[in-house]
Design an enzyme around this catalytic site. Structure first.
Site, PDB file in Angstrom:
ATOM      1  N   GLY A 165     -10.184 -48.246 -18.409  1.00  0.00           N
ATOM      2  CA  GLY A 165      -9.724 -47.479 -19.558  1.00  0.00           C
ATOM      3  C   GLY A 165      -8.508 -48.063 -20.255  1.00  0.00           C
ATOM      4  O   GLY A 165      -8.016 -47.488 -21.226  1.00  0.00           O
ATOM      5  N   GLU A 200     -16.315 -52.102 -31.198  1.00  0.00           N
ATOM      6  CA  GLU A 200     -17.550 -51.462 -30.768  1.00  0.00           C
ATOM      7  C   GLU A 200     -17.673 -50.099 -31.441  1.00  0.00           C
ATOM      8  O   GLU A 200     -16.675 -49.379 -31.581  1.00  0.00           O
ATOM      9  CB  GLU A 200     -17.502 -51.285 -29.244  1.00  0.00           C
ATOM     10  CG  GLU A 200     -18.823 -51.110 -28.566  1.00  0.00           C
ATOM     11  CD  GLU A 200     -18.658 -51.185 -27.055  1.00  0.00           C
ATOM     12  OE1 GLU A 200     -19.025 -52.217 -26.471  1.00  0.00           O
ATOM     13  OE2 GLU A 200     -18.158 -50.218 -26.467  1.00  0.00           O
ATOM     14  N   LYS A 201     -18.891 -49.746 -31.843  1.00  0.00           N
ATOM     15  CA  LYS A 201     -19.119 -48.420 -32.411  1.00  0.00           C
ATOM     16  C   LYS A 201     -18.994 -47.363 -31.322  1.00  0.00           C
ATOM     17  O   LYS A 201     -19.410 -47.578 -30.182  1.00  0.00           O
ATOM     18  CB  LYS A 201     -20.502 -48.344 -33.050  1.00  0.00           C
ATOM     19  CG  LYS A 201     -20.808 -46.974 -33.668  1.00  0.00           C
ATOM     20  CD  LYS A 201     -22.136 -46.973 -34.381  1.00  0.00           C
ATOM     21  CE  LYS A 201     -22.496 -45.571 -34.882  1.00  0.00           C
ATOM     22  NZ  LYS A 201     -21.477 -45.018 -35.789  1.00  0.00           N
ATOM     23  N   ILE A 203     -20.227 -44.197 -29.531  1.00  0.00           N
ATOM     24  CA  ILE A 203     -21.423 -43.365 -29.375  1.00  0.00           C
ATOM     25  C   ILE A 203     -20.966 -41.921 -29.209  1.00  0.00           C
ATOM     26  O   ILE A 203     -20.204 -41.597 -28.295  1.00  0.00           O
ATOM     27  CB  ILE A 203     -22.253 -43.807 -28.153  1.00  0.00           C
ATOM     28  CG1 ILE A 203     -22.631 -45.295 -28.262  1.00  0.00           C
ATOM     29  CG2 ILE A 203     -23.497 -42.946 -28.014  1.00  0.00           C
ATOM     30  CD1 ILE A 203     -23.462 -45.641 -29.456  1.00  0.00           C
ATOM     31  N   GLU A 288     -20.680 -52.403 -19.727  1.00  0.00           N
ATOM     32  CA  GLU A 288     -20.054 -53.489 -18.982  1.00  0.00           C
ATOM     33  C   GLU A 288     -20.683 -53.579 -17.601  1.00  0.00           C
ATOM     34  O   GLU A 288     -21.425 -52.692 -17.174  1.00  0.00           O
ATOM     35  CB  GLU A 288     -18.543 -53.253 -18.840  1.00  0.00           C
ATOM     36  CG  GLU A 288     -18.181 -51.990 -18.062  1.00  0.00           C
ATOM     37  CD  GLU A 288     -16.686 -51.747 -17.997  1.00  0.00           C
ATOM     38  OE1 GLU A 288     -15.942 -52.499 -18.654  1.00  0.00           O
ATOM     39  OE2 GLU A 288     -16.270 -50.818 -17.296  1.00  0.00           O
ATOM     40  N   ARG A 292     -18.042 -55.782  -8.475  1.00  0.00           N
ATOM     41  CA  ARG A 292     -17.371 -55.394  -7.233  1.00  0.00           C
ATOM     42  C   ARG A 292     -17.957 -54.091  -6.727  1.00  0.00           C
ATOM     43  O   ARG A 292     -18.837 -53.501  -7.374  1.00  0.00           O
ATOM     44  CB  ARG A 292     -15.876 -55.194  -7.499  1.00  0.00           C
ATOM     45  CG  ARG A 292     -15.596 -54.195  -8.632  1.00  0.00           C
ATOM     46  CD  ARG A 292     -14.158 -53.799  -8.737  1.00  0.00           C
ATOM     47  NE  ARG A 292     -13.869 -53.062  -9.959  1.00  0.00           N
ATOM     48  CZ  ARG A 292     -14.090 -51.767 -10.151  1.00  0.00           C
ATOM     49  NH1 ARG A 292     -14.652 -51.046  -9.184  1.00  0.00           N
ATOM     50  NH2 ARG A 292     -13.782 -51.169 -11.291  1.00  0.00           N
ATOM     51  N   VAL A 295     -15.395 -47.423  -6.712  1.00  0.00           N
ATOM     52  CA  VAL A 295     -14.745 -46.330  -5.988  1.00  0.00           C
ATOM     53  C   VAL A 295     -15.785 -45.289  -5.569  1.00  0.00           C
ATOM     54  O   VAL A 295     -15.744 -44.739  -4.462  1.00  0.00           O
ATOM     55  CB  VAL A 295     -13.660 -45.664  -6.859  1.00  0.00           C
ATOM     56  CG1 VAL A 295     -13.008 -44.492  -6.129  1.00  0.00           C
ATOM     57  CG2 VAL A 295     -12.606 -46.681  -7.276  1.00  0.00           C
ATOM     58  N   ARG A 338     -12.418 -37.277  -6.664  1.00  0.00           N
ATOM     59  CA  ARG A 338     -11.270 -38.133  -6.391  1.00  0.00           C
ATOM     60  C   ARG A 338     -10.040 -37.252  -6.148  1.00  0.00           C
ATOM     61  O   ARG A 338      -9.620 -36.499  -7.030  1.00  0.00           O
ATOM     62  CB  ARG A 338     -11.023 -39.091  -7.546  1.00  0.00           C
ATOM     63  CG  ARG A 338     -12.198 -40.036  -7.779  1.00  0.00           C
ATOM     64  CD  ARG A 338     -11.791 -41.226  -8.608  1.00  0.00           C
ATOM     65  NE  ARG A 338     -12.954 -42.006  -9.012  1.00  0.00           N
ATOM     66  CZ  ARG A 338     -12.893 -43.189  -9.583  1.00  0.00           C
ATOM     67  NH1 ARG A 338     -11.712 -43.743  -9.828  1.00  0.00           N
ATOM     68  NH2 ARG A 338     -13.988 -43.843  -9.931  1.00  0.00           N
TER      69      ARG A 338
END
Length: 450
Positions: A165, A200-201, A203, A288, A292, A295, A338
């Site tokens: 983020g 980027e547009k 959404i 993206e 890896r 979490v 979390r």
């Protein structure tokens, strides 16, 4: 198979890897900063090595210190966990040059997928649907204005080397775009040492859906279903679940096939996640790839019965996974919460301190991935995550009710946490119905007294 693995991380993920190593008969080496000398991973690992002072740049982000620790301890491989150096191609290359196995994908895969604009272009070439945006980095403000007018506002300026983020700014019109580019570039430079951004547009009203993939070096590439990560704050995930309440078998298969083709197309090995935005019409777009362990990997493990960390180690050692897509079965529903050291009533401000009493919940279908213990002092130098509570049920409603029971039992005294926040979300009509988007928290407010 490896005889000794060093874990280049801290907290609950370090403990998670230590446990997998122990079950596989592999010795573990924990590294720690001076601030983490009393952490649980240092107590439970077979060996522990101090790698520097509290500042992450001088300890957990110091590749020379970590590689030196591996050489001193005789570790044959390094598991990076997530965060810190987990998606650092130079670190993976440094491991290889020192004849130490990096437990993760090849450096070139990390580098390709780590540059978000390059990753998007590669996905276009593979036929994966992508969000409309610039073909590469935005260097010229006039070009950004032209593209934004073509796509239609709102648009998002994103850091090419970004994640978590950071380095993201939305512009709702032309007047806001120049400022958004400046802000995103500045934040990207500080966070990643790379001020490159792309456009980027946006959404509207999307769901954040990601697909877990696993690939070995023997030609097996498979997916382990999707996770819904739409409950998030400032693009930071707070609650994740699998399966998604809005994904049916037909869409699941389509998402899975797309993710597998994408991973195979970049010759990917190990655990990875393909992240998509799902719009209101049921169309999905590549965002993206995380190269890896995530979490939120436990929710996938809970519904498939797999152990993703053990699979990572097997793949890194050159072993076949031992199962195929046909062997993957999805059973029940899992939700992860979390547990962060944050004050949700004060804009989720971080809240370190000493844990004077710790009593995690238990019972059927309850899993805790945490490094806490009574008397432990939570340092303020790192991420605020204290751990994750994961619950499983035969269906979503049972999982939700079990989560309420487990969170009611969860006791952490000495600092503010997100436990109360999660209980509030579980009672929200939108969450109960499963009808929510990434904008869920924009209208969410606490209903109980402080």
């Amino acid at each position: 198979m490896f005889k000794k693995i060093l874990i280049a991380n801290r907290g609950e993920i370090a403990l998670r890897v230590i446990r997998a190593c122990r079950e596989m008969g592999i010795a573990s080496v924990a590294v720690y900063s001076e601030a983490d000398a009393d952490s649980l991973p240092t107590k439970l690992a077979d060996e522990s090595v101090c790698i520097g002072p509290a500042a992450a740049a001088k300890s957990y982000l110091s590749a020379p210190n970590i590689i030196s620790a591996a050489e001193i301890s005789g570790a044959e491989a390094i598991h990076p966990g997530y965060g810190f150096l987990a998606e650092n191609a130079k670190f993976a290359e440094a491991c290889d040059s020192c004849d130490i196995k990096f437990i993760g994908p090849k450096a070139e895969s990390i580098r390709m997928m780590g540059d978000k604009s390059v990753a998007k272009q590669k996905m276009r070439e593979l036929g994966v649907p992508v969000i409309p945006g610039s073909d590469g980095p935005i260097d010229d403000e006039a070009e950004a204005l032209r593209l934004a007018a073509e796509f239609g506002y709102p648009v998002m300026v994103k850091a090419s080397a970004g994640g978590g983020g950071r380095g993201m700014r939305q512009a709702n019109d032309a007047d806001e775009l120049a400022h958004a580019i400046q802000m995103a570039k500045g934040e990207a430079e500080i966070a990643f040492g790379d001020a490159t951004v792309y456009l980027e547009k946006v959404i509207q009203n999307p769901r954040h859906i990601e697909v877990q993939i696993m690939a070995d070096t023997h030609g097996t590439v498979l997916h382990l279903g999707e996770r819904d990560c739409s409950i998030q704050r400032r693009h930071q995930k707070l609650i994740e679940e699998s399966p998604s309440p809005v994904v049916d078998d037909l869409l699941r298969n389509k998402l899975g096939e797309t993710a597998v083709n994408a991973a195979a197309g970049v010759d990917y090995h190990g655990a990875g996640t393909i992240e998509f935005l799902l719009d209101e019409r049921g169309d999905f777009y590549f965002m993206e790839m995380n190269t890896r362990l995530q979490v939120e990997h436990p929710v996938t493990e809970m519904i498939t019965g797999t152990d993703l960390v053990k699979d990572q180690i097997m793949v890194a050692a050159g072993e076949p996974l031992g199962y195929t897509q046909a062997d993957v079965e999805f059973r029940g529903h899992a939700i992860e919460f979390r547990i962060n050291a944050e004050d949700p009533r004060n804009d989720f401000m971080p809240a370190g301190g000493q844990v004077t009493l710790f009593n995690p919940p238990g019972g059927p279908g309850v899993r805790n991935d945490t490094h806490l213990y009574s008397g432990y002092t939570v340092p303020t130098f790192y991420d605020s995550n204290l751990g994750k509570l994961i619950v499983w049920g035969r269906n979503r409603d049972e999982a939700r009710q079990r989560a309420r029971r487990a969170l009611d039992e969860y006791i952490i005294v000495g600092l503010k946490t997100t436990i109360e926040f999660h209980l509030e979300v579980l009672n929200d009509p939108g969450f109960i119905s499963g009808e929510f988007t990434t904008g869920f928290l924009d209208t969410f407010t606490f209903v109980s007294e402080a």
